[in-house]
Design a protein around this motif. Structure first.
Motif, PDB file in Angstrom:
ATOM      1  N   ARG A 171       0.829  -1.201   0.000  1.00 34.74           N
ATOM      2  CA  ARG A 171       0.000   0.000   0.000  1.00 34.74           C
ATOM      3  C   ARG A 171       0.868   1.257   0.000  1.00 34.74           C
ATOM      4  O   ARG A 171       1.955   1.284   0.606  1.00 34.74           O
ATOM      5  N   ASP A 172       0.370   2.296  -0.652  1.00 38.72           N
ATOM      6  CA  ASP A 172       1.098   3.562  -0.721  1.00 38.72           C
ATOM      7  C   ASP A 172       1.367   4.106   0.676  1.00 38.72           C
ATOM      8  O   ASP A 172       0.477   4.134   1.539  1.00 38.72           O
ATOM      9  N   GLY A 173       2.601   4.506   0.899  1.00 41.78           N
ATOM     10  CA  GLY A 173       2.973   5.132   2.157  1.00 41.78           C
ATOM     11  C   GLY A 173       3.298   4.172   3.278  1.00 41.78           C
ATOM     12  O   GLY A 173       3.644   4.613   4.382  1.00 41.78           O
ATOM     13  N   VAL A 174       3.196   2.870   3.025  1.00 45.36           N
ATOM     14  CA  VAL A 174       3.507   1.884   4.063  1.00 45.36           C
ATOM     15  C   VAL A 174       4.938   1.389   3.869  1.00 45.36           C
ATOM     16  O   VAL A 174       5.300   0.885   2.810  1.00 45.36           O
ATOM     17  N   GLU A 175       5.758   1.561   4.891  1.00 43.25           N
ATOM     18  CA  GLU A 175       7.159   1.160   4.819  1.00 43.25           C
ATOM     19  C   GLU A 175       7.298  -0.333   5.094  1.00 43.25           C
ATOM     20  O   GLU A 175       6.710  -0.863   6.035  1.00 43.25           O
TER      21      GLU A 175
END
Length: 276
Positions: A171-175
């Motif tokens: 997911r976008d923004g998940v490190e």
């Protein structure tokens, strides 16, 4: 730490920590993992005075790499062998993913007095695969792709799954947490390819509807709304409706592996349910 030998000669490895007179909390892991996936929760409940138990499913981790028995009836029978050997009474059974299916099948058949409560977390019931009677399910082709990827290059597959949908790292923004990915890979590669291959059918095609209807103890159904492995709408809410004493708790935006990514939220919620 110990082992139990089942009626067909399979050795089931288990961990058993904490006071013998503490209420037992029994943990059931997902595919293709091991009891180690519950380390965080076991330490948490241990610190609160509970007796914590977790086993490696047959063909997984340190249990025997058996040729047969990779289906839910045998998985549940193996759980019964462990709980009988340890004489666990009034236990709370907590299952994640495939382990949630194992919990449903075991608890529905458990001897009187063995089970006090249960938790289904990101669990596969009622049934995952799409069919005429389950039109919202996951198409069989998805599970066929799982089998093909496992057979072709299991090691790479066991990097791709935790690096992406399992923990929501796609997911976008998940490190990406590499430690979680490596630990998932480590646990998966401890087990047997045949067991993991056959378990895909067990977790995806087993219908737990009748099991859920039979369970007469309180059950917490915990599910992340962004679960990309066991989609929320076809699992958590439907299970809660089928359970005579079921309570649904939804976790907005949480992934399939939410017990690992968000233990600071899930652990206190589990404790509250156990104590209630």
């Amino acid at each position: 730490m110990g082992t139990v030998t089942t009626s067909d000669g399979t050795t089931i490895f288990y961990k058993d920590w904490g006071p013998r007179d503490g209420q037992p909390i029994v943990f059931h892991h997902g595919w293709p993992l091991t009891a180690d996936d519950w380390d965080n929760q076991m330490l948490f409940f241990l610190s609160h005075g509970y007796r914590v138990v977790a086993h490696d499913r047959r063909g997984h981790g340190r249990s025997s790499q058996s040729a047969t028995g990779h289906e839910m009836d045998t998985y549940a029978a193996d759980v019964a062998a462990v709980t009988d050997a340890l004489d666990l009474q009034g236990a709370v059974h907590i299952g994640h993913s495939t382990g949630g299916g194992e919990v449903a099948r075991y608890v529905a058949r458990a001897k009187p007095g063995r089970v006090a409560k249960a938790v289904l977390a990101g669990a596969v019931p009622p049934v995952m695969v799409k069919s005429d009677s389950n039109p919202g399910g996951t198409p069989i082709e998805v599970f066929d792709e799982f089998r093909a990827a496992l057979a072709a290059n299991r090691s790479q597959f066991y990097i791709d799954v935790p690096s992406g949908p399992f923990y929501g790292f796609n997911r976008d923004g998940v490190e990406v947490n590499q430690g979680m990915v490596y630990n998932w890979w480590r646990q998966g590669m401890m087990g047997a390819a045949n067991a993991h291959y056959e378990c895909i059918k067990a977790f995806s095609e087993t219908d737990f509807t009748e099991d859920l209807k039979k369970i007469d103890v309180p059950v917490l159904v915990a599910h992340g709304t962004d679960d990309q492995v066991v989609p929320y709408a076809d699992a958590g809410p439907l299970s809660a409706e089928l359970l005579p004493h079921g309570t649904l708790k939804s976790y907005e935006g949480y992934p399939h592996g939410m017990l690992t990514t968000h233990p600071e939220v899930l652990n206190p919620d589990l404790l509250e349910f156990v104590k209630s």
